[in-house]
Design a protein around this motif. Structure first.
Motif, short mmCIF file in Angstrom:
data_model
loop_
_atom_site.label_atom_id
_atom_site.label_comp_id
_atom_site.label_asym_id
_atom_site.label_seq_id
_atom_site.Cartn_x
_atom_site.Cartn_y
_atom_site.Cartn_z
N HIS A 172 5.11 2.95 4.32
CA HIS A 172 3.70 3.29 4.58
C HIS A 172 2.89 1.99 4.59
CE1 HIS A 172 3.12 4.12 -0.08
NE2 HIS A 172 3.77 3.01 0.15
N SER A 174 0.33 1.54 2.75
CA SER A 174 -0.36 1.44 1.46
C SER A 174 -0.15 0.12 0.71
CB SER A 174 0.00 2.64 0.58
OG SER A 174 -0.45 3.82 1.19
N ARG A 201 10.71 5.24 8.29
CA ARG A 201 11.33 6.14 7.31
C ARG A 201 12.65 6.64 7.84
NH1 ARG A 201 6.23 9.53 4.80
NH2 ARG A 201 4.93 7.67 4.60
N GLN A 215 0.68 3.97 11.07
CA GLN A 215 -0.34 4.43 10.12
C GLN A 215 -1.53 3.49 10.21
OE1 GLN A 215 1.36 4.67 6.15
NE2 GLN A 215 1.89 6.83 6.45
N GLU A 217 -4.13 2.39 7.36
CA GLU A 217 -4.54 2.49 5.96
C GLU A 217 -6.03 2.17 5.89
OE1 GLU A 217 -2.10 3.26 4.04
OE2 GLU A 217 -3.03 3.22 2.05
N PHE A 257 -0.60 7.32 -5.94
CA PHE A 257 -1.54 6.19 -5.99
C PHE A 257 -2.99 6.59 -5.83
CE2 PHE A 257 -0.93 6.62 -1.44
CZ PHE A 257 0.43 6.89 -1.33
N SER A 290 -5.44 11.33 1.58
CA SER A 290 -6.39 10.37 1.01
C SER A 290 -6.69 10.72 -0.44
CB SER A 290 -7.68 10.33 1.84
OG SER A 290 -8.29 11.60 1.84
N PHE A 313 -7.29 6.04 2.31
CA PHE A 313 -6.73 7.08 3.18
C PHE A 313 -5.63 6.47 4.05
CE2 PHE A 313 -10.47 5.37 5.37
CZ PHE A 313 -9.95 5.00 6.59
N GLY A 314 -4.75 7.34 4.52
CA GLY A 314 -3.70 6.89 5.44
C GLY A 314 -3.62 7.90 6.57
N1 PHE Z 1 0.59 6.39 2.04
C1 PHE Z 1 0.49 7.82 2.16
C2 PHE Z 1 1.66 8.33 3.00
O1 PHE Z 1 2.20 7.57 3.76
C3 PHE Z 1 -0.82 8.23 2.77
C4 PHE Z 1 -1.97 7.89 1.91
C5 PHE Z 1 -2.62 6.71 2.03
C6 PHE Z 1 -2.43 8.83 0.97
C7 PHE Z 1 -3.71 6.41 1.22
C8 PHE Z 1 -3.50 8.56 0.19
C9 PHE Z 1 -4.15 7.36 0.30
O2 PHE Z 1 2.02 9.47 2.92
#
Ligand code: PHE
Length: 347
Positions: A172, A174, A201, A215, A217, A257, A290, A313-314
């Motif tokens: 991700h 993140s 993935r 994604q 972020e 997170f 998010s 958020f993602g």
């Molecule tokens: N990183 C998470 C995912 O890939 C998405 C996410 C990002 C969720 C930021 C909350 C905050 O599933």
């Protein structure tokens, strides 16, 4: 056959040949064969010595007449064939300036890049920075700094391509949160960033899953950031992406997170919320994950969680592109088939 008759037949046959001749070479052959020194007319004239004297002038003048007729016909036919040849050459060599020119194939931005750039523009307009992350990431940033310790069951949420025990291709975007938080200088202002990029993935590829996807972020950290800021920000984004009348709904969810964590839905842009095939008759489309940045994540990045809060958020550009352009197989984005990409040239 008398000489007279021979000449008559010769004239008839030769006239036919002249008529049939289709090019100058063939015509020249006929001329040489019939009128030349070894030709049949010369032959006939030579045979005159065997004729009775009173016959000679008659046959002689007839022979001359045949020769003149044939000569004239050959000349006429020659003129016709020459004109034809000239016209053909002119036609073959001419340039038709009215023909359309050769098309030079022109490329176009990939539809995913267009979506990403559109979202970047929206956030740059709200004062966000665009940060590039790294596709090869440490286990430490991808998981541990995102509050997912080694051997923690939450790792099962993201099947991972490991390069070594400590190195992987990120699951991700993140980890870019942790990397920007630990370097941000808050004396210069709040942290507002988005980070678009590829993630990976170990999924089985099907119409809605690809082992590689995108994604974006998003992260905002400052004093007094609330969930209201998160919702307002997502509303601006969704209205700009899917139309002014869109609404955003937050549903409780779980991410290690963020706390609290939410799943954000947007009211269906196709049916407006009544229910259709795009929103699977729910009126809502799930669009991103998010939540409020988990205090432990802030602390691990050296940020005092009693003073600072943030949201993250993602979101998935692949999914947004699929929804918006009615693409029903995510793999289409990654086939490198220009026929697919060219469909969206005008977008
Ligand atoms: N990183 C998470 C995912 O890939 C998405 C996410 C990002 C969720 C930021 C909350 C905050 O599933």
């Amino acid at each position: 056959m008398s000489l007279q008759e021979q000449l008559e037949t010769l004239e008839k046959e030769t006239l036919q040949q002249i008529d049939n001749a289709t090019d100058l070479d063939a015509l020249n052959q006929i001329r040489v064969q019939t009128l030349g020194k070894k030709g049949p007319i010369t032959e006939v004239l030579r045979g005159m010595k065997d004729l009775a004297p009173e016959e000679r002038p008659k046959v002689g003048s007839f022979a001359n007449q045949v020769r003149d007729t044939l000569t004239q016909q050959i000349e006429e036919k020659k003129a016709v064939l020459e004109t034809e040849a000239l016209n053909q050459a002119l036609a073959a060599e001419s340039i038709d300036v009215t023909l359309p020119g050769k098309q030079i194939p022109q490329g176009t931005r990939h539809i995913l890049n267009k979506i990403i750039e559109e979202i970047e523009d929206i956030f740059v307009g709200m004062g966000y920075q665009i940060i590039e992350g790294s596709e090869v990431e440490q286990d430490y940033y991808n998981f541990e700094r995102m509050n997912i310790p080694k051997n923690h069951p939450a790792r099962d949420m993201q099947d991972t391509f490991y390069i070594s025990d400590e190195l992987l291709i990120r699951t991700h975007t993140s980890p870019v949160q942790a990397r920007t938080m630990e370097t941000h200088d808050f004396s210069k202002g709040p942290l507002r960033m988005i980070s678009p990029g590829k993630v990976f993935r170990r999924d089985t590829d099907d119409a809605t899953h690809s082992h590689q996807f995108h994604q974006i972020e998003g992260l905002v950290v400052d004093k007094h950031i609330t969930m209201g800021d998160l919702k307002g920000t997502l509303e601006v984004l969704m209205k700009k992406m899917f139309g002014e009348n869109r609404e955003v709904r937050l549903r409780p969810s779980y991410f290690p997170f963020t706390e609290p964590s939410v799943e954000a839905d947007v009211s269906c842009f196709k049916c407006g919320g009544k229910g259709c095939n795009v929103c699977k008759n729910t009126g809502w489309i799930e669009i991103l994950g998010s939540g409020m940045v988990h205090p432990d994540v802030l602390e691990m990045s050296g940020i005092d969680s009693r003073e600072y809060t943030g949201f993250a958020f993602g979101l998935g550009p692949d999914r947004i592109a699929m929804l918006r352009y009615g693409v029903n197989d995510i793999r289409s984005f990654y086939l490198n088939d220009t026929r697919f990409i060219d469909q969206f040239k005008g977008e």
